[in-house]
Design a protein around this motif. Structure first.
Motif, PDB file in Angstrom:
ATOM      1  N   LYS A  48       0.958  -1.039   0.019  1.00 15.47           N
ATOM      2  CA  LYS A  48       0.197  -0.211   0.020  1.00 15.47           C
ATOM      3  C   LYS A  48       0.521   1.678   0.207  1.00 15.47           C
ATOM      4  O   LYS A  48       0.102   2.194  -1.282  1.00 15.47           O
ATOM      5  N   GLY A  49       1.313   1.176   0.557  1.00 18.12           N
ATOM      6  CA  GLY A  49       2.846   1.906   0.760  1.00 18.12           C
ATOM      7  C   GLY A  49       3.312   2.846  -0.545  1.00 18.12           C
ATOM      8  O   GLY A  49       3.801   3.266  -1.018  1.00 18.12           O
ATOM      9  N   LEU A 182      -6.928  -2.180   7.483  1.00 15.43           N
ATOM     10  CA  LEU A 182      -7.414  -1.196   6.066  1.00 15.43           C
ATOM     11  C   LEU A 182      -6.773  -0.795   4.737  1.00 15.43           C
ATOM     12  O   LEU A 182      -6.840  -0.272   4.085  1.00 15.43           O
ATOM     13  N   SER A 183      -4.938  -1.969   4.964  1.00 19.93           N
ATOM     14  CA  SER A 183      -4.323  -1.783   3.311  1.00 19.93           C
ATOM     15  C   SER A 183      -4.858  -2.968   2.603  1.00 19.93           C
ATOM     16  O   SER A 183      -4.785  -2.538   1.489  1.00 19.93           O
ATOM     17  N   LEU A 184      -5.644  -3.795   2.614  1.00 19.13           N
ATOM     18  CA  LEU A 184      -5.785  -5.083   2.368  1.00 19.13           C
ATOM     19  C   LEU A 184      -7.559  -4.140   1.702  1.00 19.13           C
ATOM     20  O   LEU A 184      -7.496  -4.500   0.518  1.00 19.13           O
ATOM     21  N   PHE A 185      -8.636  -3.629   2.416  1.00 15.16           N
ATOM     22  CA  PHE A 185      -9.249  -3.166   1.627  1.00 15.16           C
ATOM     23  C   PHE A 185      -8.677  -2.192   0.745  1.00 15.16           C
ATOM     24  O   PHE A 185      -9.173  -1.913  -0.517  1.00 15.16           O
ATOM     25  N   ALA A 186      -7.994  -1.132   1.342  1.00 13.88           N
ATOM     26  CA  ALA A 186      -7.417  -0.006   0.000  1.00 13.88           C
ATOM     27  C   ALA A 186      -7.062  -0.664  -1.357  1.00 13.88           C
ATOM     28  O   ALA A 186      -6.781   0.078  -2.136  1.00 13.88           O
ATOM     29  N   ASN A 187      -5.451  -1.716  -0.857  1.00 16.61           N
ATOM     30  CA  ASN A 187      -5.014  -2.588  -1.876  1.00 16.61           C
ATOM     31  C   ASN A 187      -5.871  -3.221  -2.803  1.00 16.61           C
ATOM     32  O   ASN A 187      -5.798  -3.027  -4.315  1.00 16.61           O
ATOM     33  N   ILE A 305     -13.737   7.216  -8.510  1.00 18.97           N
ATOM     34  CA  ILE A 305     -14.513   7.310  -6.818  1.00 18.97           C
ATOM     35  C   ILE A 305     -13.156   5.929  -6.272  1.00 18.97           C
ATOM     36  O   ILE A 305     -12.606   6.533  -4.751  1.00 18.97           O
ATOM     37  N   CYS A 306     -13.513   4.792  -6.388  1.00 20.82           N
ATOM     38  CA  CYS A 306     -12.940   3.588  -5.997  1.00 20.82           C
ATOM     39  C   CYS A 306     -11.407   3.833  -5.977  1.00 20.82           C
ATOM     40  O   CYS A 306     -10.147   3.602  -4.666  1.00 20.82           O
ATOM     41  N   TYR A 307     -10.229   3.887  -6.383  1.00 15.65           N
ATOM     42  CA  TYR A 307      -8.673   4.529  -6.435  1.00 15.65           C
ATOM     43  C   TYR A 307      -8.672   6.005  -5.176  1.00 15.65           C
ATOM     44  O   TYR A 307      -7.895   5.510  -4.947  1.00 15.65           O
ATOM     45  N   ALA A 308      -9.740   7.205  -5.286  1.00 13.23           N
ATOM     46  CA  ALA A 308      -9.604   7.895  -4.596  1.00 13.23           C
ATOM     47  C   ALA A 308      -9.214   7.277  -3.239  1.00 13.23           C
ATOM     48  O   ALA A 308      -8.679   7.966  -2.366  1.00 13.23           O
ATOM     49  N   PHE A 309     -10.386   6.095  -3.016  1.00 11.58           N
ATOM     50  CA  PHE A 309     -11.209   6.105  -1.572  1.00 11.58           C
ATOM     51  C   PHE A 309      -9.610   5.161  -0.732  1.00 11.58           C
ATOM     52  O   PHE A 309      -9.144   5.225  -0.127  1.00 11.58           O
ATOM     53  N   LEU A 311      -6.456   5.611  -2.149  1.00 10.65           N
ATOM     54  CA  LEU A 311      -5.456   6.668  -1.838  1.00 10.65           C
ATOM     55  C   LEU A 311      -5.893   7.670   0.158  1.00 10.65           C
ATOM     56  O   LEU A 311      -5.215   7.235   0.653  1.00 10.65           O
ATOM     57  N   ILE A 312      -7.504   8.055   0.034  1.00 19.68           N
ATOM     58  CA  ILE A 312      -7.443   8.194   0.832  1.00 19.68           C
ATOM     59  C   ILE A 312      -7.052   7.177   2.642  1.00 19.68           C
ATOM     60  O   ILE A 312      -6.842   7.323   3.316  1.00 19.68           O
TER      61      ILE A 312
END
Length: 434
Positions: A48-49, A182-187, A305-309, A311-312
Protein backbone atom coordinates in the motif's frame (compact mmCIF):
# COMPACT_ATOMS: atom_id res chain seq x y z
CA UNK A 1 22.92 7.90 49.68
CA UNK A 2 24.41 6.68 46.43
CA UNK A 3 22.16 3.60 46.51
CA UNK A 4 19.09 5.81 46.87
CA UNK A 5 20.24 7.98 43.96
CA UNK A 6 20.90 4.93 41.77
CA UNK A 7 17.45 3.51 42.58
CA UNK A 8 15.69 6.78 41.72
CA UNK A 9 17.77 7.13 38.54
CA UNK A 10 16.83 3.61 37.39
CA UNK A 11 13.16 4.37 38.02
CA UNK A 12 13.42 7.57 35.98
CA UNK A 13 15.09 5.73 33.10
CA UNK A 14 12.38 3.07 33.12
CA UNK A 15 9.66 5.73 33.18
CA UNK A 16 11.31 7.54 30.27
CA UNK A 17 11.54 4.29 28.31
CA UNK A 18 7.83 3.59 28.86
CA UNK A 19 7.02 7.18 27.99
CA UNK A 20 8.97 7.00 24.70
CA UNK A 21 7.23 3.74 23.81
CA UNK A 22 3.92 5.54 24.03
CA UNK A 23 5.16 8.27 21.72
CA UNK A 24 6.50 5.78 19.20
CA UNK A 25 3.12 4.03 19.48
CA UNK A 26 4.73 0.74 20.43
CA UNK A 27 2.75 0.83 23.68
CA UNK A 28 -0.83 2.11 23.42
CA UNK A 29 -2.29 4.62 25.87
CA UNK A 30 -4.53 1.91 27.25
CA UNK A 31 -1.51 0.09 28.66
CA UNK A 32 -2.26 -3.06 26.66
CA UNK A 33 0.44 -5.02 24.88
CA UNK A 34 1.54 -3.43 21.58
CA UNK A 35 0.08 -4.80 18.37
CA UNK A 36 2.70 -6.62 16.27
CA UNK A 37 2.28 -7.22 12.56
CA UNK A 38 2.62 -10.62 10.89
CA UNK A 39 4.59 -11.18 7.70
CA UNK A 40 1.42 -11.05 5.61
CA UNK A 41 0.04 -7.97 7.34
CA UNK A 42 3.32 -6.10 6.96
CA UNK A 43 3.50 -7.05 3.27
CA UNK A 44 0.02 -5.65 2.66
CA UNK A 45 0.95 -2.38 4.37
CA UNK A 46 4.21 -2.05 2.41
CA UNK A 47 2.45 -2.72 -0.90
CA UNK A 48 0.00 0.00 0.00
CA UNK A 49 2.90 2.32 0.73
CA UNK A 50 4.35 1.72 -2.74
CA UNK A 51 1.17 1.82 -4.79
CA UNK A 52 -0.25 5.18 -3.81
CA UNK A 53 -0.16 8.57 -5.45
CA UNK A 54 3.31 8.13 -6.99
CA UNK A 55 2.21 5.60 -9.59
CA UNK A 56 -0.39 8.11 -10.86
CA UNK A 57 2.34 10.64 -11.73
CA UNK A 58 4.73 8.05 -13.18
CA UNK A 59 3.10 7.87 -16.66
CA UNK A 60 3.34 11.67 -17.01
CA UNK A 61 7.07 11.60 -16.20
CA UNK A 62 7.61 8.76 -18.71
CA UNK A 63 5.65 10.68 -21.34
CA UNK A 64 7.55 13.98 -21.01
CA UNK A 65 10.92 12.19 -20.74
CA UNK A 66 10.33 9.59 -23.44
CA UNK A 67 9.49 6.04 -22.39
CA UNK A 68 12.79 4.38 -23.44
CA UNK A 69 14.96 6.87 -21.55
CA UNK A 70 12.53 6.75 -18.64
CA UNK A 71 12.74 2.94 -18.34
CA UNK A 72 16.55 3.14 -18.20
CA UNK A 73 16.59 5.88 -15.52
CA UNK A 74 13.76 4.26 -13.55
CA UNK A 75 15.52 0.88 -13.33
CA UNK A 76 18.79 2.45 -12.20
CA UNK A 77 17.03 4.67 -9.64
CA UNK A 78 14.84 1.84 -8.30
CA UNK A 79 17.83 -0.50 -7.92
CA UNK A 80 19.79 2.12 -6.00
CA UNK A 81 16.79 2.92 -3.79
CA UNK A 82 16.38 -0.76 -2.91
CA UNK A 83 20.11 -1.09 -2.28
CA UNK A 84 20.03 1.83 0.17
CA UNK A 85 17.20 0.23 2.13
CA UNK A 86 19.25 -2.97 2.31
CA UNK A 87 22.20 -1.02 3.72
CA UNK A 88 20.13 0.47 6.53
CA UNK A 89 18.50 -2.89 7.30
CA UNK A 90 22.02 -4.32 7.59
CA UNK A 91 22.91 -1.65 10.16
CA UNK A 92 19.69 -2.18 12.12
CA UNK A 93 20.17 -5.97 12.16
CA UNK A 94 23.75 -5.55 13.32
CA UNK A 95 22.56 -3.42 16.23
CA UNK A 96 19.83 -5.97 16.94
CA UNK A 97 17.96 -3.66 19.28
CA UNK A 98 14.22 -3.57 19.82
CA UNK A 99 12.33 -0.71 18.15
CA UNK A 100 15.31 0.36 16.01
CA UNK A 101 13.80 3.08 13.84
CA UNK A 102 15.38 5.31 11.22
CA UNK A 103 16.36 8.08 13.64
CA UNK A 104 17.80 5.54 16.10
CA UNK A 105 20.04 4.12 13.36
CA UNK A 106 21.24 7.63 12.55
CA UNK A 107 21.97 8.24 16.23
CA UNK A 108 24.13 5.10 16.46
CA UNK A 109 26.50 6.41 13.77
CA UNK A 110 26.33 10.22 14.02
CA UNK A 111 25.13 10.80 17.57
CA UNK A 112 22.43 13.18 18.70
CA UNK A 113 23.16 15.67 15.90
CA UNK A 114 22.66 13.01 13.23
CA UNK A 115 19.45 11.90 14.91
CA UNK A 116 18.03 15.43 14.97
CA UNK A 117 18.92 16.13 11.31
CA UNK A 118 17.33 12.85 10.23
CA UNK A 119 14.26 13.62 12.30
CA UNK A 120 13.79 17.07 10.71
CA UNK A 121 14.17 15.75 7.15
CA UNK A 122 11.92 12.77 7.90
CA UNK A 123 9.16 14.97 9.30
CA UNK A 124 9.36 17.38 6.36
CA UNK A 125 9.39 14.58 3.78
CA UNK A 126 6.47 12.63 5.24
CA UNK A 127 4.38 15.76 5.71
CA UNK A 128 5.24 16.68 2.12
CA UNK A 129 3.90 13.30 0.96
CA UNK A 130 0.72 14.01 2.92
CA UNK A 131 0.42 17.34 1.07
CA UNK A 132 0.77 15.49 -2.25
CA UNK A 133 -2.16 13.28 -1.24
CA UNK A 134 -4.25 16.32 -0.34
CA UNK A 135 -3.43 17.93 -3.70
CA UNK A 136 -4.68 14.76 -5.35
CA UNK A 137 -7.88 14.75 -3.27
CA UNK A 138 -8.62 18.38 -4.19
CA UNK A 139 -7.95 17.63 -7.87
CA UNK A 140 -10.11 14.52 -7.63
CA UNK A 141 -13.12 16.34 -6.20
CA UNK A 142 -12.70 19.11 -8.76
CA UNK A 143 -12.61 16.50 -11.54
CA UNK A 144 -15.65 14.57 -10.29
CA UNK A 145 -17.77 17.60 -9.45
CA UNK A 146 -16.48 19.73 -12.33
CA UNK A 147 -18.63 22.78 -12.86
CA UNK A 148 -18.28 26.48 -13.30
CA UNK A 149 -16.97 26.73 -9.73
CA UNK A 150 -14.29 24.06 -10.15
CA UNK A 151 -11.77 26.57 -11.42
CA UNK A 152 -12.60 29.19 -8.81
CA UNK A 153 -11.18 29.64 -5.35
CA UNK A 154 -14.61 29.04 -3.81
CA UNK A 155 -14.92 25.67 -5.55
CA UNK A 156 -11.48 24.51 -4.44
CA UNK A 157 -12.16 25.61 -0.86
CA UNK A 158 -15.16 23.30 -0.80
CA UNK A 159 -13.05 20.41 -2.12
CA UNK A 160 -10.37 21.15 0.50
CA UNK A 161 -12.96 20.97 3.29
CA UNK A 162 -14.33 17.70 1.87
CA UNK A 163 -10.84 16.18 1.77
CA UNK A 164 -10.06 17.44 5.27
CA UNK A 165 -13.21 15.91 6.76
CA UNK A 166 -12.33 12.51 5.29
CA UNK A 167 -8.61 12.26 6.12
CA UNK A 168 -8.69 13.85 9.58
CA UNK A 169 -10.22 10.89 11.48
CA UNK A 170 -7.81 8.47 9.80
CA UNK A 171 -4.75 10.40 10.99
CA UNK A 172 -5.47 9.42 14.60
CA UNK A 173 -4.55 5.74 14.05
CA UNK A 174 -1.38 5.09 16.02
CA UNK A 175 0.18 1.75 15.11
CA UNK A 176 1.38 0.50 11.73
CA UNK A 177 0.28 -3.03 12.58
CA UNK A 178 -3.30 -1.77 12.86
CA UNK A 179 -3.26 -0.86 9.16
CA UNK A 180 -3.39 -4.48 8.00
CA UNK A 181 -7.14 -4.72 7.35
CA UNK A 182 -7.30 -1.13 6.15
CA UNK A 183 -4.41 -1.78 3.75
CA UNK A 184 -6.10 -4.90 2.37
CA UNK A 185 -9.25 -2.89 1.67
CA UNK A 186 -7.25 -0.03 0.13
CA UNK A 187 -5.15 -2.41 -1.99
CA UNK A 188 -8.33 -4.00 -3.35
CA UNK A 189 -9.78 -0.63 -4.36
CA UNK A 190 -6.55 0.51 -5.98
CA UNK A 191 -6.10 -2.84 -7.74
CA UNK A 192 -9.55 -2.44 -9.28
CA UNK A 193 -8.51 0.99 -10.57
CA UNK A 194 -5.17 -0.19 -11.95
CA UNK A 195 -6.74 -3.20 -13.69
CA UNK A 196 -9.40 -1.03 -15.29
CA UNK A 197 -6.86 1.55 -16.51
CA UNK A 198 -4.68 -1.28 -17.87
CA UNK A 199 -7.54 -2.76 -19.89
CA UNK A 200 -8.47 0.73 -21.03
CA UNK A 201 -4.87 1.23 -22.18
CA UNK A 202 -5.04 -2.04 -24.15
CA UNK A 203 -8.25 -0.87 -25.79
CA UNK A 204 -6.68 2.44 -26.81
CA UNK A 205 -3.61 0.64 -28.18
CA UNK A 206 -5.77 -1.72 -30.25
CA UNK A 207 -7.79 1.22 -31.52
CA UNK A 208 -4.52 2.67 -32.76
CA UNK A 209 -5.48 6.27 -32.03
CA UNK A 210 -2.15 8.05 -31.68
CA UNK A 211 -0.35 4.82 -30.78
CA UNK A 212 2.45 5.30 -33.31
CA UNK A 213 3.22 8.76 -32.00
CA UNK A 214 3.22 7.50 -28.40
CA UNK A 215 5.46 4.51 -29.12
CA UNK A 216 7.94 6.64 -31.06
CA UNK A 217 8.21 9.04 -28.12
CA UNK A 218 11.50 7.48 -27.05
CA UNK A 219 13.70 10.04 -25.31
CA UNK A 220 13.84 13.71 -24.33
CA UNK A 221 17.10 14.03 -22.44
CA UNK A 222 16.35 17.54 -21.19
CA UNK A 223 13.41 16.07 -19.21
CA UNK A 224 15.39 13.39 -17.30
CA UNK A 225 15.19 15.29 -13.96
CA UNK A 226 11.43 14.77 -13.96
CA UNK A 227 11.91 10.99 -14.10
CA UNK A 228 14.42 10.92 -11.23
CA UNK A 229 12.29 13.06 -8.92
CA UNK A 230 9.06 11.16 -9.49
CA UNK A 231 10.85 7.81 -9.12
CA UNK A 232 12.45 8.89 -5.83
CA UNK A 233 8.99 9.89 -4.61
CA UNK A 234 7.05 6.86 -5.85
CA UNK A 235 9.62 4.14 -5.20
CA UNK A 236 11.41 5.62 -2.21
CA UNK A 237 9.69 4.02 0.77
CA UNK A 238 12.56 3.92 3.26
CA UNK A 239 10.85 5.90 6.09
CA UNK A 240 7.70 3.80 5.82
CA UNK A 241 9.72 0.59 5.50
CA UNK A 242 11.48 1.21 8.82
CA UNK A 243 8.21 2.13 10.51
CA UNK A 244 6.79 -1.23 9.36
CA UNK A 245 9.92 -3.12 10.39
CA UNK A 246 9.63 -1.80 13.95
CA UNK A 247 6.10 -3.20 14.32
CA UNK A 248 6.87 -6.66 12.90
CA UNK A 249 6.80 -9.61 15.28
CA UNK A 250 9.98 -10.88 13.54
CA UNK A 251 11.98 -7.82 12.32
CA UNK A 252 14.75 -10.08 10.95
CA UNK A 253 12.30 -11.28 8.28
CA UNK A 254 11.82 -7.79 6.95
CA UNK A 255 14.66 -7.92 4.39
CA UNK A 256 13.05 -10.89 2.64
CA UNK A 257 9.64 -9.25 2.79
CA UNK A 258 11.03 -6.01 1.40
CA UNK A 259 12.67 -7.79 -1.55
CA UNK A 260 9.53 -9.71 -2.49
CA UNK A 261 7.27 -6.65 -2.30
CA UNK A 262 9.77 -4.37 -4.06
CA UNK A 263 10.32 -6.63 -7.07
CA UNK A 264 6.57 -7.15 -7.37
CA UNK A 265 6.01 -3.39 -7.41
CA UNK A 266 8.91 -2.84 -9.80
CA UNK A 267 7.16 -5.01 -12.39
CA UNK A 268 3.79 -3.42 -11.61
CA UNK A 269 5.13 0.12 -12.00
CA UNK A 270 6.84 -0.65 -15.32
CA UNK A 271 3.95 -2.57 -16.91
CA UNK A 272 1.29 -0.08 -15.82
CA UNK A 273 3.32 2.99 -16.77
CA UNK A 274 4.39 1.77 -20.22
CA UNK A 275 0.87 0.71 -21.18
CA UNK A 276 -0.47 4.05 -19.98
CA UNK A 277 2.11 5.99 -22.01
CA UNK A 278 1.50 3.97 -25.17
CA UNK A 279 -2.27 4.05 -24.85
CA UNK A 280 -2.97 7.48 -23.36
CA UNK A 281 0.23 9.44 -23.89
CA UNK A 282 -1.29 12.21 -26.02
CA UNK A 283 -3.90 12.95 -23.32
CA UNK A 284 -1.15 13.85 -20.86
CA UNK A 285 -0.52 17.09 -22.71
CA UNK A 286 -3.22 18.61 -20.52
CA UNK A 287 -3.53 16.16 -17.60
CA UNK A 288 -0.74 15.12 -15.20
CA UNK A 289 -2.71 12.43 -13.33
CA UNK A 290 -3.28 9.28 -15.40
CA UNK A 291 -6.49 8.49 -13.52
CA UNK A 292 -8.11 11.61 -14.94
CA UNK A 293 -7.18 10.75 -18.54
CA UNK A 294 -10.09 8.31 -18.78
CA UNK A 295 -13.21 9.13 -20.76
CA UNK A 296 -15.94 10.87 -18.78
CA UNK A 297 -18.58 8.21 -18.24
CA UNK A 298 -20.30 6.62 -15.19
CA UNK A 299 -17.96 3.59 -15.11
CA UNK A 300 -14.85 5.79 -15.18
CA UNK A 301 -16.24 7.87 -12.34
CA UNK A 302 -16.81 4.72 -10.26
CA UNK A 303 -13.23 3.61 -10.90
CA UNK A 304 -11.86 7.03 -10.01
CA UNK A 305 -13.88 7.07 -6.79
CA UNK A 306 -12.59 3.59 -5.87
CA UNK A 307 -8.99 4.64 -6.41
CA UNK A 308 -9.48 7.86 -4.49
CA UNK A 309 -10.87 6.02 -1.48
CA UNK A 310 -7.95 3.61 -1.69
CA UNK A 311 -5.59 6.59 -1.47
CA UNK A 312 -7.59 8.08 1.38
CA UNK A 313 -6.86 4.88 3.31
CA UNK A 314 -3.15 5.46 2.56
CA UNK A 315 -3.07 8.95 4.03
CA UNK A 316 -2.35 7.71 7.60
CA UNK A 317 0.68 5.78 6.32
CA UNK A 318 2.22 9.08 5.23
CA UNK A 319 1.51 11.20 8.31
CA UNK A 320 2.09 8.61 11.05
CA UNK A 321 5.93 8.51 10.79
CA UNK A 322 5.94 12.33 10.96
CA UNK A 323 3.54 12.42 13.92
CA UNK A 324 5.67 9.87 15.74
CA UNK A 325 8.70 12.17 15.49
CA UNK A 326 6.86 15.44 16.15
CA UNK A 327 5.28 14.06 19.31
CA UNK A 328 8.72 13.16 20.68
CA UNK A 329 9.79 16.82 20.73
CA UNK A 330 10.43 17.60 24.39
CA UNK A 331 7.91 20.42 24.82
CA UNK A 332 5.18 18.45 23.06
CA UNK A 333 5.98 15.35 25.10
CA UNK A 334 5.35 17.33 28.25
CA UNK A 335 2.21 18.91 26.83
CA UNK A 336 0.57 15.62 25.80
CA UNK A 337 1.92 13.47 28.61
CA UNK A 338 -0.55 10.54 28.93
CA UNK A 339 -0.58 11.01 32.70
CA UNK A 340 -2.01 14.54 32.37
CA UNK A 341 -5.69 15.35 32.24
CA UNK A 342 -7.14 15.73 28.73
CA UNK A 343 -3.86 14.50 27.19
CA UNK A 344 -5.68 12.65 24.41
CA UNK A 345 -7.68 15.76 23.54
CA UNK A 346 -4.50 17.85 23.39
CA UNK A 347 -2.87 15.31 21.14
CA UNK A 348 -5.85 15.26 18.78
CA UNK A 349 -5.87 19.07 18.69
CA UNK A 350 -2.20 19.17 17.65
CA UNK A 351 -2.72 16.58 14.90
CA UNK A 352 -5.80 18.47 13.67
CA UNK A 353 -3.81 21.71 13.47
CA UNK A 354 -1.03 20.00 11.50
CA UNK A 355 -3.56 18.51 9.09
CA UNK A 356 -5.15 21.92 8.61
CA UNK A 357 -1.78 23.49 7.75
CA UNK A 358 -1.06 20.66 5.29
CA UNK A 359 -4.43 21.25 3.66
CA UNK A 360 -3.73 24.97 3.20
CA UNK A 361 -0.37 24.16 1.59
CA UNK A 362 -2.03 21.63 -0.73
CA UNK A 363 -4.69 24.18 -1.66
CA UNK A 364 -2.05 26.70 -2.73
CA UNK A 365 -0.13 24.27 -5.01
CA UNK A 366 -1.95 23.43 -8.27
CA UNK A 367 0.52 21.10 -10.04
CA UNK A 368 0.45 17.56 -8.68
CA UNK A 369 3.24 16.00 -10.76
CA UNK A 370 5.62 18.92 -10.31
CA UNK A 371 5.09 18.95 -6.54
CA UNK A 372 5.74 15.19 -6.45
CA UNK A 373 8.94 15.77 -8.43
CA UNK A 374 10.29 18.52 -6.18
CA UNK A 375 9.44 16.48 -3.08
CA UNK A 376 11.30 13.49 -4.48
CA UNK A 377 14.21 15.75 -5.46
CA UNK A 378 14.70 17.19 -1.97
CA UNK A 379 13.36 14.79 0.64
CA UNK A 380 13.53 11.62 -1.45
CA UNK A 381 17.13 12.15 -2.50
CA UNK A 382 18.36 12.93 1.02
CA UNK A 383 16.43 10.24 2.91
CA UNK A 384 16.62 7.49 0.30
CA UNK A 385 20.09 8.08 -1.17
CA UNK A 386 22.27 10.33 0.98
CA UNK A 387 21.52 9.23 4.56
CA UNK A 388 21.69 5.43 4.00
CA UNK A 389 25.10 5.62 2.32
CA UNK A 390 26.61 7.93 4.94
CA UNK A 391 25.26 5.80 7.81
CA UNK A 392 26.37 2.46 6.32
CA UNK A 393 29.81 3.80 5.38
CA UNK A 394 30.50 5.09 8.88
CA UNK A 395 29.01 2.13 10.77
CA UNK A 396 31.02 -0.50 8.87
CA UNK A 397 34.17 1.55 8.23
CA UNK A 398 36.27 -0.98 10.21
CA UNK A 399 34.43 -4.09 9.03
CA UNK A 400 35.91 -5.22 5.72
CA UNK A 401 33.33 -8.00 5.31
CA UNK A 402 30.40 -5.56 5.35
CA UNK A 403 32.00 -2.39 3.98
CA UNK A 404 31.30 -1.68 0.31
CA UNK A 405 33.74 -0.27 -2.24
CA UNK A 406 34.24 3.48 -2.61
CA UNK A 407 32.92 3.18 -6.15
CA UNK A 408 29.53 1.96 -4.87
CA UNK A 409 29.35 4.50 -2.04
CA UNK A 410 30.33 7.54 -4.06
CA UNK A 411 28.49 6.37 -7.17
CA UNK A 412 25.16 6.28 -5.32
CA UNK A 413 25.94 9.55 -3.53
CA UNK A 414 26.77 11.29 -6.81
CA UNK A 415 23.65 9.96 -8.51
CA UNK A 416 21.40 10.97 -5.61
CA UNK A 417 22.85 14.46 -5.09
CA UNK A 418 23.18 15.40 -8.77
CA UNK A 419 19.83 13.85 -9.71
CA UNK A 420 18.06 15.55 -6.80
CA UNK A 421 19.64 18.93 -7.58
CA UNK A 422 18.76 18.71 -11.28
CA UNK A 423 15.18 17.70 -10.44
CA UNK A 424 14.84 20.60 -8.01
CA UNK A 425 16.10 23.19 -10.53
CA UNK A 426 13.98 21.66 -13.30
CA UNK A 427 10.79 21.86 -11.23
CA UNK A 428 11.41 25.44 -10.07
CA UNK A 429 11.91 26.52 -13.69
CA UNK A 430 8.72 24.74 -14.78
CA UNK A 431 6.62 26.20 -11.96
CA UNK A 432 7.88 29.75 -12.45
CA UNK A 433 7.45 29.56 -16.24
CA UNK A 434 3.75 28.72 -15.74
Amino acid sequence: MSQVYESVNNQNQEAEKNFDQVYMHQKPYTGKDPVKGTYKDSAMTLIKGYVGSGILAMPFSFYVGGWLLAVFIFLISAYMLMLCVHYLIEVANAENKENQGLTEVAEVTYGEKGKQITKVVLIAYQLGKAVAYLIFFISFFAHIFSSADSQSGAGNWIYLIMAFCIVLPLSFIDNMARFAKLSLFANTLILVGLVYITFYDFYQILEGDGIKENVMNLAHFEQFPMIIGVTAYGFGVLPLAFAIRVTMSEPTQFKNLFNVVSYFNLGLFLAFTLLSVWGLGSRMETQQIILFCLDKNPLSYVIQICYAFGLICSYPLQVLPAFQQIERIEKLKNYINPELKYSSFRRLAIRSLINLLLGLIGYSIPKFAYFVNILGAIGGASLNFLFPILIHKKYFEKDETKRKSKFIYYGILTFGICGGLCSFIYTIVKLTSH
